[in-house]
Design an enzyme around this catalytic site. Sequence first.
Site, PDB file in Angstrom:
ATOM      1  CE  LYS A 175      -4.155  52.917 -51.697  1.00  0.00           C
ATOM      2  NZ  LYS A 175      -5.445  53.521 -51.302  1.00  0.00           N
ATOM      3  CG  HIS A 222     -11.661  54.141 -51.376  1.00  0.00           C
ATOM      4  ND1 HIS A 222     -11.787  53.829 -52.709  1.00  0.00           N
ATOM      5  CD2 HIS A 222     -12.887  54.601 -51.011  1.00  0.00           C
ATOM      6  CE1 HIS A 222     -13.013  54.073 -53.129  1.00  0.00           C
ATOM      7  NE2 HIS A 222     -13.707  54.546 -52.120  1.00  0.00           N
ATOM      8  CG  HIS A 267      -5.278  57.924 -52.609  1.00  0.00           C
ATOM      9  ND1 HIS A 267      -5.609  57.165 -53.709  1.00  0.00           N
ATOM     10  CD2 HIS A 267      -4.678  59.041 -53.075  1.00  0.00           C
ATOM     11  CE1 HIS A 267      -5.190  57.785 -54.791  1.00  0.00           C
ATOM     12  NE2 HIS A 267      -4.616  58.921 -54.437  1.00  0.00           N
ATOM     13  CD  GLU A 300     -12.632  47.543 -50.746  1.00  0.00           C
ATOM     14  OE1 GLU A 300     -13.704  46.925 -50.785  1.00  0.00           O
ATOM     15  OE2 GLU A 300     -12.230  48.281 -51.664  1.00  0.00           O
ATOM     16  CD  GLU A 334      15.791  55.154 -64.503  1.00  0.00           C
ATOM     17  OE1 GLU A 334      15.714  55.325 -63.261  1.00  0.00           O
ATOM     18  OE2 GLU A 334      16.820  54.751 -65.078  1.00  0.00           O
ATOM     19  CE  LYS A 349     -16.299  51.042 -52.697  1.00  0.00           C
ATOM     20  NZ  LYS A 349     -15.043  50.293 -52.971  1.00  0.00           N
ATOM     21  CG  ASP A 350     -16.505  55.689 -53.079  1.00  0.00           C
ATOM     22  OD1 ASP A 350     -16.307  54.638 -52.398  1.00  0.00           O
ATOM     23  OD2 ASP A 350     -15.767  56.043 -54.003  1.00  0.00           O
ATOM     24  CG  ASP A 352       2.184  48.047 -60.874  1.00  0.00           C
ATOM     25  OD1 ASP A 352       2.945  47.810 -61.837  1.00  0.00           O
ATOM     26  OD2 ASP A 352       2.573  48.471 -59.777  1.00  0.00           O
ATOM     27  NE  ARG A 362      14.470  59.427 -79.620  1.00  0.00           N
ATOM     28  CZ  ARG A 362      15.088  58.536 -78.840  1.00  0.00           C
ATOM     29  NH1 ARG A 362      15.151  57.249 -79.182  1.00  0.00           N
ATOM     30  NH2 ARG A 362      15.630  58.926 -77.696  1.00  0.00           N
ATOM     31  NE  ARG A 409     -12.229  55.749 -60.659  1.00  0.00           N
ATOM     32  CZ  ARG A 409     -12.645  54.552 -61.077  1.00  0.00           C
ATOM     33  NH1 ARG A 409     -12.650  53.510 -60.227  1.00  0.00           N
ATOM     34  NH2 ARG A 409     -13.062  54.370 -62.321  1.00  0.00           N
ATOM     35  CE1 TYR A 432      -5.076  53.251 -58.412  1.00  0.00           C
ATOM     36  CE2 TYR A 432      -4.448  52.495 -56.237  1.00  0.00           C
ATOM     37  CZ  TYR A 432      -5.395  52.653 -57.222  1.00  0.00           C
ATOM     38  OH  TYR A 432      -6.684  52.195 -57.007  1.00  0.00           O
TER      39      TYR A 432
HETATM   40  C1  LIG Z   1      -9.074  48.688 -55.291  1.00  0.00           C
HETATM   41  C2  LIG Z   1      -9.358  47.360 -55.935  1.00  0.00           C
HETATM   42  C3  LIG Z   1     -10.609  47.050 -56.433  1.00  0.00           C
HETATM   43  N1  LIG Z   1     -10.821  45.841 -57.020  1.00  0.00           N
HETATM   44  C4  LIG Z   1     -12.155  45.560 -57.579  1.00  0.00           C
HETATM   45  C5  LIG Z   1     -13.287  45.709 -56.583  1.00  0.00           C
HETATM   46  C6  LIG Z   1     -14.428  46.227 -57.409  1.00  0.00           C
HETATM   47  O1  LIG Z   1     -15.168  45.139 -57.955  1.00  0.00           O
HETATM   48  C7  LIG Z   1     -13.758  46.991 -58.547  1.00  0.00           C
HETATM   49  C8  LIG Z   1     -13.806  48.485 -58.379  1.00  0.00           C
HETATM   50  O2  LIG Z   1     -13.313  48.765 -57.085  1.00  0.00           O
HETATM   51  P1  LIG Z   1     -13.549  50.200 -56.430  1.00  0.00           P
HETATM   52  O3  LIG Z   1     -14.906  50.706 -56.798  1.00  0.00           O
HETATM   53  O4  LIG Z   1     -13.198  50.083 -54.978  1.00  0.00           O
HETATM   54  O5  LIG Z   1     -12.448  51.065 -57.206  1.00  0.00           O
HETATM   55  P2  LIG Z   1     -11.984  52.548 -56.765  1.00  0.00           P
HETATM   56  O6  LIG Z   1     -13.165  53.343 -56.320  1.00  0.00           O
HETATM   57  O7  LIG Z   1     -11.143  53.066 -57.861  1.00  0.00           O
HETATM   58  O8  LIG Z   1     -11.089  52.255 -55.504  1.00  0.00           O
HETATM   59  C9  LIG Z   1      -9.802  52.823 -55.341  1.00  0.00           C
HETATM   60  O9  LIG Z   1     -10.027  54.179 -55.051  1.00  0.00           O
HETATM   61  C10 LIG Z   1      -9.055  54.897 -54.328  1.00  0.00           C
HETATM   62  C11 LIG Z   1      -8.664  56.106 -55.133  1.00  0.00           C
HETATM   63  C12 LIG Z   1      -7.884  54.157 -53.855  1.00  0.00           C
HETATM   64  O10 LIG Z   1      -6.859  54.750 -53.495  1.00  0.00           O
HETATM   65  C13 LIG Z   1      -7.945  52.707 -53.710  1.00  0.00           C
HETATM   66  O11 LIG Z   1      -6.812  52.117 -54.293  1.00  0.00           O
HETATM   67  C14 LIG Z   1      -9.146  52.051 -54.246  1.00  0.00           C
HETATM   68  O12 LIG Z   1     -10.050  51.882 -53.180  1.00  0.00           O
HETATM   69  O13 LIG Z   1     -12.394  46.542 -58.569  1.00  0.00           O
HETATM   70  C15 LIG Z   1      -9.843  44.881 -57.140  1.00  0.00           C
HETATM   71  O14 LIG Z   1     -10.064  43.785 -57.668  1.00  0.00           O
HETATM   72  N2  LIG Z   1      -8.586  45.171 -56.644  1.00  0.00           N
HETATM   73  C16 LIG Z   1      -8.304  46.382 -56.046  1.00  0.00           C
HETATM   74  O15 LIG Z   1      -7.146  46.610 -55.624  1.00  0.00           O
END
Ligand SMILES: Cc1cn([C@H]2C[C@H](O)[C@@H](COP(=O)(O)OP(=O)(O)O[C@H]3O[C@H](C)C(=O)[C@H](O)[C@H]3O)O2)c(=O)[nH]c1=O
Length: 181
Positions: A72, A62, A119, A143, A28, A169-170, A48, A23, A59, A132
């Site tokens: 994580k 962070h 990460h 942050e 798990e 941002k990054d 999650d 199938r 990404r 994750y």
């Molecule tokens: C991380 C996070 C973000 N947000 C909101 C904030 C922003 O408006 C939007 C996108 O967030 P961001 O651009 O920070 O998403 P990533 O660039 O994927 O950030 C992640 O990137 C790396 C790989 C990581 O390990 C972190 O978990 C996390 O920082 O989601 C939330 O509402 N909750 C959350 O837990």
Amino acid sequence: MRVTKTELEGCFILEPKVFEDDRGYFMESYNSEMFNDIIGRKVTFVQDNQAFSTIGVARGLHYQIGEYAQAKLVRVIQGKVLDVAVDVRKDSVTFGKHIAVELSAENKKQLFVPRGFAHGYVVLSKTAEFFYKCDNLYNKNAEGGIIYNDRSLNIDWILPHDDLIISEKDLVLPSLENASL
Ligand SMILES: Cc1cn([C@H]2C[C@H](O)[C@@H](COP(=O)(O)OP(=O)(O)O[C@H]3O[C@H](C)C(=O)[C@H](O)[C@H]3O)O2)c(=O)[nH]c1=O
């Protein structure tokens, strides 16, 4: 479950047992008892996250600062990424060192990134769904981050620099030397 220790204390690569039949497969993806036995302590995941990205999206790097730090357990449900974890624990003998591991829907590998790590990941397939678990809730005010191409980290993101897609941002994150840890 196959467990591979990395050279960074507390950072593990996990490969769950996969049950395949005509199938498809079952596994798990997370079992708290097994996971806590592997890690050697109780880890309680409270959030999650899931992210969809196209090829070249990078990404990170962070983390969340202080009491808001997050451990994580990361994996890829569709596609393939290069996942990077950087040890930024100030008292660590491997401070500033990183590991990079390919996570994919195919290899079903997971990486446990402890608190005190930065990460990030870059998508290597046409698209990728990244999933994750976090052991602490998101806190926007806590942050922190490190610029992906920090020379002292010397991370090989595999794809050519011009192919990387990075958020505004990054792109303005500090170097490790100037980061608030
Ligand atoms: C991380 C996070 C973000 N947000 C909101 C904030 C922003 O408006 C939007 C996108 O967030 P961001 O651009 O920070 O998403 P990533 O660039 O994927 O950030 C992640 O990137 C790396 C790989 C990581 O390990 C972190 O978990 C996390 O920082 O989601 C939330 O509402 N909750 C959350 O837990």
